[in-house]
Design a protein around this motif. Structure first.
Motif, PDB file in Angstrom:
ATOM      1  N   GLU A  85       0.673  -1.148   0.023  1.00  0.00           N
ATOM      2  CA  GLU A  85       0.223  -0.115  -0.173  1.00  0.00           C
ATOM      3  C   GLU A  85       0.688   1.253  -0.014  1.00  0.00           C
ATOM      4  OE1 GLU A  85      -3.041  -0.230   3.149  1.00  0.00           O
ATOM      5  OE2 GLU A  85      -3.850  -2.243   2.802  1.00  0.00           O
ATOM      6  N   GLY A  86       0.778   2.158  -1.438  1.00  0.00           N
ATOM      7  CA  GLY A  86       1.994   2.768  -0.967  1.00  0.00           C
ATOM      8  C   GLY A  86       1.016   4.490  -1.315  1.00  0.00           C
ATOM      9  N   VAL A  87       0.407   4.555  -0.474  1.00  0.00           N
ATOM     10  CA  VAL A  87      -0.619   5.726  -0.112  1.00  0.00           C
ATOM     11  C   VAL A  87      -0.729   6.278   0.771  1.00  0.00           C
ATOM     12  CG1 VAL A  87      -2.982   6.600  -0.853  1.00  0.00           C
ATOM     13  CG2 VAL A  87      -2.543   5.012  -2.383  1.00  0.00           C
ATOM     14  N   GLY A  88      -0.902   7.300   1.503  1.00  0.00           N
ATOM     15  CA  GLY A  88      -0.563   7.784   2.658  1.00  0.00           C
ATOM     16  C   GLY A  88       0.508   6.933   3.195  1.00  0.00           C
ATOM     17  N   GLU A  89       0.392   6.507   4.737  1.00  0.00           N
ATOM     18  CA  GLU A  89       1.918   5.799   5.060  1.00  0.00           C
ATOM     19  C   GLU A  89       1.750   3.982   4.407  1.00  0.00           C
ATOM     20  OE1 GLU A  89       1.539   5.678   9.324  1.00  0.00           O
ATOM     21  OE2 GLU A  89      -0.045   7.395   9.524  1.00  0.00           O
ATOM     22  N   PRO A  90       2.635   4.391   3.852  1.00  0.00           N
ATOM     23  CA  PRO A  90       3.015   3.057   3.265  1.00  0.00           C
ATOM     24  C   PRO A  90       3.859   2.004   4.154  1.00  0.00           C
ATOM     25  CG  PRO A  90       4.809   5.131   2.011  1.00  0.00           C
ATOM     26  CD  PRO A  90       3.835   5.630   3.545  1.00  0.00           C
ATOM     27  N   GLU A  91       2.909   0.669   3.140  1.00  0.00           N
ATOM     28  CA  GLU A  91       3.175  -0.366   3.840  1.00  0.00           C
ATOM     29  C   GLU A  91       3.201  -1.797   3.323  1.00  0.00           C
ATOM     30  OE1 GLU A  91       0.434  -1.076   8.060  1.00  0.00           O
ATOM     31  OE2 GLU A  91      -0.048  -2.608   6.856  1.00  0.00           O
ATOM     32  N   LEU A  92       4.494  -2.379   3.355  1.00  0.00           N
ATOM     33  CA  LEU A  92       4.368  -3.660   2.893  1.00  0.00           C
ATOM     34  C   LEU A  92       3.950  -5.156   4.035  1.00  0.00           C
ATOM     35  CD1 LEU A  92       5.526  -5.098   0.423  1.00  0.00           C
ATOM     36  CD2 LEU A  92       7.671  -5.053   1.335  1.00  0.00           C
ATOM     37  N   GLU A  93       2.660  -5.537   3.627  1.00  0.00           N
ATOM     38  CA  GLU A  93       2.036  -7.106   3.906  1.00  0.00           C
ATOM     39  C   GLU A  93       3.136  -8.512   3.669  1.00  0.00           C
ATOM     40  OE1 GLU A  93      -1.108  -8.743   5.909  1.00  0.00           O
ATOM     41  OE2 GLU A  93      -1.371  -6.722   5.605  1.00  0.00           O
ATOM     42  N   ILE A  94       3.907  -9.128   3.726  1.00  0.00           N
ATOM     43  CA  ILE A  94       4.172 -10.189   3.214  1.00  0.00           C
ATOM     44  C   ILE A  94       3.387 -11.192   4.065  1.00  0.00           C
ATOM     45  CG2 ILE A  94       6.170 -11.392   2.757  1.00  0.00           C
ATOM     46  CD1 ILE A  94       7.819  -9.000   2.699  1.00  0.00           C
ATOM     47  N   GLU A  95       2.552 -12.298   3.662  1.00  0.00           N
ATOM     48  CA  GLU A  95       1.864 -13.576   4.101  1.00  0.00           C
ATOM     49  C   GLU A  95       2.784 -15.131   3.599  1.00  0.00           C
ATOM     50  OE1 GLU A  95      -2.505 -14.697   4.450  1.00  0.00           O
ATOM     51  OE2 GLU A  95      -1.766 -12.264   5.013  1.00  0.00           O
ATOM     52  N   ALA A  96       2.636 -16.009   4.201  1.00  0.00           N
ATOM     53  CA  ALA A  96       2.964 -16.930   3.751  1.00  0.00           C
ATOM     54  C   ALA A  96       1.597 -17.907   4.581  1.00  0.00           C
ATOM     55  CB  ALA A  96       3.995 -17.267   4.330  1.00  0.00           C
ATOM     56  N   THR A  97       1.485 -18.989   3.595  1.00  0.00           N
ATOM     57  CA  THR A  97       0.105 -19.715   4.265  1.00  0.00           C
ATOM     58  C   THR A  97       0.754 -20.808   3.787  1.00  0.00           C
ATOM     59  OG1 THR A  97      -1.385 -17.706   3.532  1.00  0.00           O
ATOM     60  CG2 THR A  97      -2.542 -20.260   4.284  1.00  0.00           C
ATOM     61  N   LEU A  98       0.301 -21.800   5.308  1.00  0.00           N
ATOM     62  CA  LEU A  98       1.287 -22.916   5.119  1.00  0.00           C
ATOM     63  C   LEU A  98       0.072 -24.256   4.967  1.00  0.00           C
ATOM     64  CD1 LEU A  98       3.846 -22.723   7.053  1.00  0.00           C
ATOM     65  CD2 LEU A  98       4.415 -22.571   4.625  1.00  0.00           C
ATOM     66  N   PRO A  99      -0.342 -24.696   4.321  1.00  0.00           N
ATOM     67  CA  PRO A  99      -1.589 -25.925   4.312  1.00  0.00           C
ATOM     68  C   PRO A  99      -0.711 -26.978   5.297  1.00  0.00           C
ATOM     69  CG  PRO A  99      -0.010 -25.679   2.734  1.00  0.00           C
ATOM     70  CD  PRO A  99       0.586 -24.752   2.886  1.00  0.00           C
ATOM     71  N   GLY A 100      -2.022 -27.360   6.209  1.00  0.00           N
ATOM     72  CA  GLY A 100      -1.192 -28.670   6.651  1.00  0.00           C
ATOM     73  C   GLY A 100      -1.129 -29.979   5.860  1.00  0.00           C
ATOM     74  N   ARG A 101      -0.082 -30.943   6.800  1.00  0.00           N
ATOM     75  CA  ARG A 101       0.150 -31.752   5.994  1.00  0.00           C
ATOM     76  C   ARG A 101      -0.244 -33.507   6.403  1.00  0.00           C
ATOM     77  NH1 ARG A 101       5.609 -33.559   7.496  1.00  0.00           N
ATOM     78  NH2 ARG A 101       4.694 -34.684   9.011  1.00  0.00           N
ATOM     79  N   THR A 102      -1.587 -33.628   5.167  1.00  0.00           N
ATOM     80  CA  THR A 102      -2.039 -35.284   5.620  1.00  0.00           C
ATOM     81  C   THR A 102      -1.329 -36.604   5.748  1.00  0.00           C
ATOM     82  OG1 THR A 102      -3.906 -35.737   4.869  1.00  0.00           O
ATOM     83  CG2 THR A 102      -2.734 -34.907   3.102  1.00  0.00           C
ATOM     84  N   ASP A 103      -1.924 -37.719   6.232  1.00  0.00           N
ATOM     85  CA  ASP A 103      -1.385 -38.375   6.230  1.00  0.00           C
ATOM     86  C   ASP A 103      -1.629 -39.379   5.618  1.00  0.00           C
ATOM     87  OD1 ASP A 103       1.228 -37.543   8.263  1.00  0.00           O
ATOM     88  OD2 ASP A 103       0.146 -38.175  10.014  1.00  0.00           O
ATOM     89  N   GLN A 104      -3.251 -38.717   5.315  1.00  0.00           N
ATOM     90  CA  GLN A 104      -3.646 -39.915   4.244  1.00  0.00           C
ATOM     91  C   GLN A 104      -3.196 -40.194   2.846  1.00  0.00           C
ATOM     92  OE1 GLN A 104      -6.733 -37.882   3.618  1.00  0.00           O
ATOM     93  NE2 GLN A 104      -7.529 -37.991   5.579  1.00  0.00           N
ATOM     94  N   THR A 105      -3.300 -41.775   2.814  1.00  0.00           N
ATOM     95  CA  THR A 105      -2.700 -41.848   1.173  1.00  0.00           C
ATOM     96  C   THR A 105      -3.915 -42.693   0.593  1.00  0.00           C
ATOM     97  OG1 THR A 105      -2.861 -44.258   2.248  1.00  0.00           O
ATOM     98  CG2 THR A 105      -0.475 -43.001   2.212  1.00  0.00           C
ATOM     99  N   ALA A 106      -3.625 -42.669  -1.307  1.00  0.00           N
ATOM    100  CA  ALA A 106      -5.005 -43.031  -1.811  1.00  0.00           C
ATOM    101  C   ALA A 106      -5.006 -44.280  -1.606  1.00  0.00           C
ATOM    102  CB  ALA A 106      -4.486 -42.685  -3.725  1.00  0.00           C
ATOM    103  N   PRO A 107      -6.326 -44.429  -1.951  1.00  0.00           N
ATOM    104  CA  PRO A 107      -6.364 -45.772  -1.860  1.00  0.00           C
ATOM    105  C   PRO A 107      -6.000 -46.706  -3.068  1.00  0.00           C
ATOM    106  CG  PRO A 107      -8.487 -44.694  -2.399  1.00  0.00           C
ATOM    107  CD  PRO A 107      -7.215 -43.822  -2.073  1.00  0.00           C
ATOM    108  N   ASP A 108      -5.851 -47.860  -3.040  1.00  0.00           N
ATOM    109  CA  ASP A 108      -6.073 -48.742  -4.118  1.00  0.00           C
ATOM    110  C   ASP A 108      -6.074 -49.387  -5.051  1.00  0.00           C
ATOM    111  OD1 ASP A 108      -3.247 -49.408  -3.002  1.00  0.00           O
ATOM    112  OD2 ASP A 108      -3.636 -51.566  -1.449  1.00  0.00           O
ATOM    113  N   VAL A 109      -5.916 -49.062  -6.483  1.00  0.00           N
ATOM    114  CA  VAL A 109      -7.072 -49.564  -7.397  1.00  0.00           C
ATOM    115  C   VAL A 109      -6.605 -51.123  -7.872  1.00  0.00           C
ATOM    116  CG1 VAL A 109      -7.651 -49.072  -9.864  1.00  0.00           C
ATOM    117  CG2 VAL A 109      -7.452 -47.292  -7.846  1.00  0.00           C
ATOM    118  N   ARG A 110      -7.844 -51.900  -8.060  1.00  0.00           N
ATOM    119  CA  ARG A 110      -7.514 -52.931  -8.566  1.00  0.00           C
ATOM    120  C   ARG A 110      -8.113 -53.501  -9.546  1.00  0.00           C
ATOM    121  NH1 ARG A 110      -5.511 -56.161  -3.181  1.00  0.00           N
ATOM    122  NH2 ARG A 110      -5.301 -54.456  -2.131  1.00  0.00           N
TER     123      ARG A 110
END
Length: 111
Positions: free
Chosen positions: A86-111
């Motif tokens: 945001e460069g208007v008025g009082e300039p401000e830089l925001e940096i945000e990182a969003t990390l998804p949670g890891r899943t321990d699930q696996t895909a089912p077997d296809v037979r």
């Protein structure tokens, strides 16, 4: 905003859990509804971001801690990075990182 971690009923599936580690006095934060804000000088923020970046680069789990609490987080892919200037008025830089949670699930077997 309070400096204390917030928690609700730990028996609910979507609520955070707070427990003490047997070997220390730190509260382990698990689940959602935890927020902590800090006002730091740029060099302290830089050191934090470097340590965070090294954990992201080298592993698949973050561990953020203070003397009072620790927050372990197993993250997945992709990491979302947002840059907002945001460069208007009082300039401000925001940096945000969003990390998804890891899943321990696996895909089912296809037979």
């Amino acid at each position: 905003m309070s400096n204390e971690p917030s928690a609700t009923d730990p028996d609910s599936d979507s609520d955070p859990e707070r427990s003490s580690e047997p070997d220390g006095d730190r509260t382990v934060i698990a689940g959602r509804n935890f927020e902590q804000e800090y006002r730091l000088d740029a060099s302290e923020a830089g050191e934090f971001l470097i340590a965070l970046g090294e954990q992201l680069r080298d592993g698949d789990e973050l561990r953020i801690e203070t003397e009072e609490w620790e927050l372990p987080f197993a993250f997945g892919e992709p990491v979302e990075l947002e840059i907002d200037f945001e460069g208007v008025g009082e300039p401000e830089l925001e940096i945000e990182a969003t990390l998804p949670g890891r899943t321990d699930q696996t895909a089912p077997d296809v037979r």
